[in-house]
Motif scaffolding. Sequence first.
Motif, mmCIF file in Angstrom:
data_model
loop_
_atom_site.group_PDB
_atom_site.id
_atom_site.type_symbol
_atom_site.label_atom_id
_atom_site.label_comp_id
_atom_site.label_asym_id
_atom_site.label_seq_id
_atom_site.Cartn_x
_atom_site.Cartn_y
_atom_site.Cartn_z
ATOM 1 N N THR B 30 -7.969 -1.400 2.629
ATOM 2 C CA THR B 30 -8.480 -1.526 1.261
ATOM 3 C C THR B 30 -9.901 -2.068 1.328
ATOM 4 N N TYR B 32 -13.696 -3.461 0.155
ATOM 5 C CA TYR B 32 -14.378 -4.241 -0.860
ATOM 6 C C TYR B 32 -15.562 -3.401 -1.307
ATOM 7 N N SER B 52 -9.261 -6.033 -5.061
ATOM 8 C CA SER B 52 -7.840 -5.700 -5.069
ATOM 9 C C SER B 52 -7.364 -5.767 -6.509
ATOM 10 N N THR B 55 -7.076 -1.378 -10.757
ATOM 11 C CA THR B 55 -8.001 -0.388 -10.206
ATOM 12 C C THR B 55 -9.136 -0.054 -11.160
ATOM 13 N N ARG B 69 -7.545 5.325 -4.622
ATOM 14 C CA ARG B 69 -7.300 5.385 -3.179
ATOM 15 C C ARG B 69 -7.030 6.816 -2.730
ATOM 16 N N SER B 72 -10.279 8.408 -2.359
ATOM 17 C CA SER B 72 -11.291 7.608 -1.663
ATOM 18 C C SER B 72 -12.565 7.506 -2.497
#
Lengths: 116, 110
Positions: B30, B32, B52, B55, B69, B72
Motif C-alpha cells: 500500500t 503513501y 490508508s 479511499t 488499488r 493502481s
Amino acid sequence: EAGVAQSPRYKIIEKRQSVAFWCNPISGHATLYWYQQILGQGPKLLIQFQNNGVVDDSQLPKDRFSAERLKGVDSTLKIQPAKLEDSAVYLCASSLLGPRGTDTQYFGPGTRLTVL
Amino acid sequence: AQSVTQPDIHITVSEGASLELRCNYSYGATPYLFWYVQSPGQGLQLLLKYFSGDTLVQGIKGFEAEFKRSQSSFNLRKPSVHWSDAAEYFCAVVDYKLSFGAGTTVTVRA
C-alpha cells in the motif's frame, strides 16, 4: 508559522562559475531536503539531511555539487563548476521527522538557476 | 523501485468545468501517495495525501482524490475549477524518499 525560506530567488551565471544557494527550514524540523527540478520534470531529490547528518546523497553529483547543514538548522547547496545542464529550479524542503511514512514535506519557493 | 506516472502533460479546462488529473503508481505494498500543486514562481504546496483507510481523500482548495488499488491509480478531481487553479500538479509516492511524477500543467480558459 514561517515557511521554508530560500535565497536567492534567481541566479544567472556562466558555465564553469560557482554558485551557492541557502535554505532555512521551518523551525523545529529535523529533516531537510534539496531537490533539483529541471524544466518539464518533477523534482528529483539531491540530498537529505537528518539534523546535521547526511541520510541520502545518492543522486548528488558529488564531483561538482556539495551541501552542508551546519548546526542542524539552515543549509547551503553549492555547485562548482556549473554546467549548462545544471539550469533548473533548486527546491529546499523540510519535514518534522523524515520521509518514511506520513511525514509531510514543506517546500520553499525555490531558486531558479540559469547557466549560460 | 516505486514510481508514479502522470499520463497527461497538459490539460485545458474551462472555468467552472470539472477537472480530473490522472496518476498511476507502481508499488507492491500500500503506497503513501500525495498530490502537490505548484503555481508559477511558487514552491510546491500539498493538496492532499493518502496513507490508508478511506479511499476517497479530501484536500484543500476543494480538491479530492480517489485511491483505486485495482487500477493502481490515485486520480485528483475538482468539481468546478477556478482561474486560480491554473498551475502544475504533481503526483508523488514515498517509500524511503519522495518520488514525483513529471507533472500535469493545467490551463484554465475563461
